[in-house]
Design a protein around this motif. Structure first.
Motif, short mmCIF file in Angstrom:
data_model
loop_
_atom_site.label_atom_id
_atom_site.label_comp_id
_atom_site.label_asym_id
_atom_site.label_seq_id
_atom_site.Cartn_x
_atom_site.Cartn_y
_atom_site.Cartn_z
N ARG A 253 0.46 9.38 11.79
CA ARG A 253 -0.09 8.10 11.37
C ARG A 253 -1.15 7.62 12.38
O ARG A 253 -2.22 7.14 12.00
CB ARG A 253 1.04 7.06 11.26
CG ARG A 253 0.58 5.77 10.60
CD ARG A 253 1.65 4.70 10.66
NE ARG A 253 1.34 3.74 11.71
CZ ARG A 253 2.09 2.65 11.95
NH1 ARG A 253 3.20 2.43 11.27
NH2 ARG A 253 1.75 1.81 12.90
N GLN B 132 -4.87 6.72 11.41
CA GLN B 132 -5.29 5.32 11.46
C GLN B 132 -5.92 4.92 12.79
O GLN B 132 -6.13 3.75 13.04
CB GLN B 132 -4.09 4.42 11.12
CG GLN B 132 -3.46 4.84 9.81
CD GLN B 132 -2.40 3.87 9.32
OE1 GLN B 132 -2.15 2.84 9.92
NE2 GLN B 132 -1.76 4.20 8.21
N GLU C 280 -4.84 4.84 15.97
CA GLU C 280 -4.06 3.89 16.74
C GLU C 280 -3.96 4.27 18.22
O GLU C 280 -3.25 3.64 18.98
CB GLU C 280 -2.65 3.75 16.14
CG GLU C 280 -2.68 3.04 14.80
CD GLU C 280 -1.35 3.09 14.07
OE1 GLU C 280 -0.98 2.07 13.48
OE2 GLU C 280 -0.69 4.14 14.08
#
Ligand code: C2E
Ligand code: CA
Ligand code: CA
Ligand code: CA
Length: 279
Positions: free
Chosen positions: A32, A36, A38
């Protein structure tokens, strides 16, 4: 004995399941995070000891996902190395460091060089070197403003492959540092094969200075190796003035560590940067 045996077995499978689940969650989190974006780069300053002038920044990756327990690179880098996603992270780190470096230059700020860490798997000609070239070109960061850190053991593991890769990058002006120096048992003869501009003495050798006589001797040996090869030497993990003074006495050129600062986000690192000298 039978009951204890079964109990042990159950305990064992439970522990295994927990470990597998932890890995699964971390795996999912990392996937993830890559999708995304992050991840974040923090920066730690390197200083020349003699005049305490800033000579560079090391970029260190952080994973800050709101609502999830923090996890450090020492824990998640091995997972990415195992699942093959380390190159995806490496690509992002390279692009982001180059972009940030160029942005600081455009603001008239001088960070010296930005160093990024490479995993041994990334030390492959035709992949990472192309990626580094592309990131430099896309960002407009001059190649001599970028430094790659490769661990001493990683370098030995990759052998000839590393040699070709490093010469290729060195030829366009990218600087190369050997990380965790002193932990990989490489010889002077071996090091001569690589176009290295910096040795970073592993913090394990710095921690017990100035008291530990054998560590002091090892550090002194590493500093003379650097001298003999014409390579500058940085001590990592410097936490006290006493360590810094002693390293200076031993002839160590520069230092990095909590004494100066922990790694900080770009917004805070900015405050350390002097203005570029007028051309
Ligand atoms: P490293 O490259 O040896 O980085 C130095 C580590 O020591 C950093 O931990 C830094 O925060 C910590 N450190 C710096 N000064 C001191 C000090 O004075 N005392 C103590 N106790 N520690 C100090 P960090 O950021 O947790 O990174 C751990 C490792 O994860 C790095 O070790 C590096 O091998 C890896 N890593 C970090 N960022 C990246 C990345 O972008 N790519 C790759 N491939 N590896 C990375
Ligand atoms: Ca490093
Ligand atoms: Ca290191
Ligand atoms: Ca020791």
């Amino acid at each position: 004995a039978k009951r204890a045996g079964r109990g042990t077995y159950r305990y064992y499978t439970e522990a295994l399941t927990a470990a597998a689940q932890n890995k699964l969650t971390l795996d999912t989190r990392l996937r993830r995070a890559l999708e995304q974006r992050e991840f974040e780069l923090y920066y730690q300053p390197l200083y020349r000891i003699a005049d305490r002038r800033l000579i560079g920044l090391e970029a260190l990756v952080r994973l800050n996902q709101p609502g999830l327990p923090p996890v450090g690179p020492a824990d998640f880098i091995p997972v990415l190395e195992e699942n093959g996603q380390i190159t995806a992270l490496g690509a992002w780190v390279t692009q982001e460091a180059c972009r940030q470096g160029r942005a600081w230059l455009d603001e008239g700020l001088d960070f010296g060089r930005i160093a990024i860490n490479l995993s041994p798997q990334e030390v492959r000609r035709g992949q990472t070197d192309e990626r580094v070239r592309a990131a430099l070109q896309a960002s407009g960061l001059p190649a001599d403003r970028l430094e790659l850190e490769i661990t001493e053991s990683g370098l030995m593991e990759q052998g000839e492959r590393a040699e070709a890769f490093l010469h290729n990058l060195r030829s366009i002006g990218v600087q190369l540092a050997i990380d965790d120096f002193g932990t990989g048992y490489s010889s002077l003869a071996y090091l001569k094969r690589f176009p290295v501009s910096k040795l970073k003495i592993d913090r394990g050798f710095v921690r017990d200075l100035p008291g530990d006589v054998s560590d002091a001797q090892l550090v002194q040996t590493m500093i003379s190796m650097g001298r003999n090869l014409g390579i500058s030497v940085v001590a990592e993990g410097v936490e006290t003035e006493a360590q810094l003074d002693y390293l200076h006495e031993l002839g160590c050129e520069s230092a990095q560590g909590y004494l100066f600062s922990k790694p900080r986000p770009a917004s805070e690192a900015r405050a350390w940067l002097p203005r570029l000298a007028e051309a």
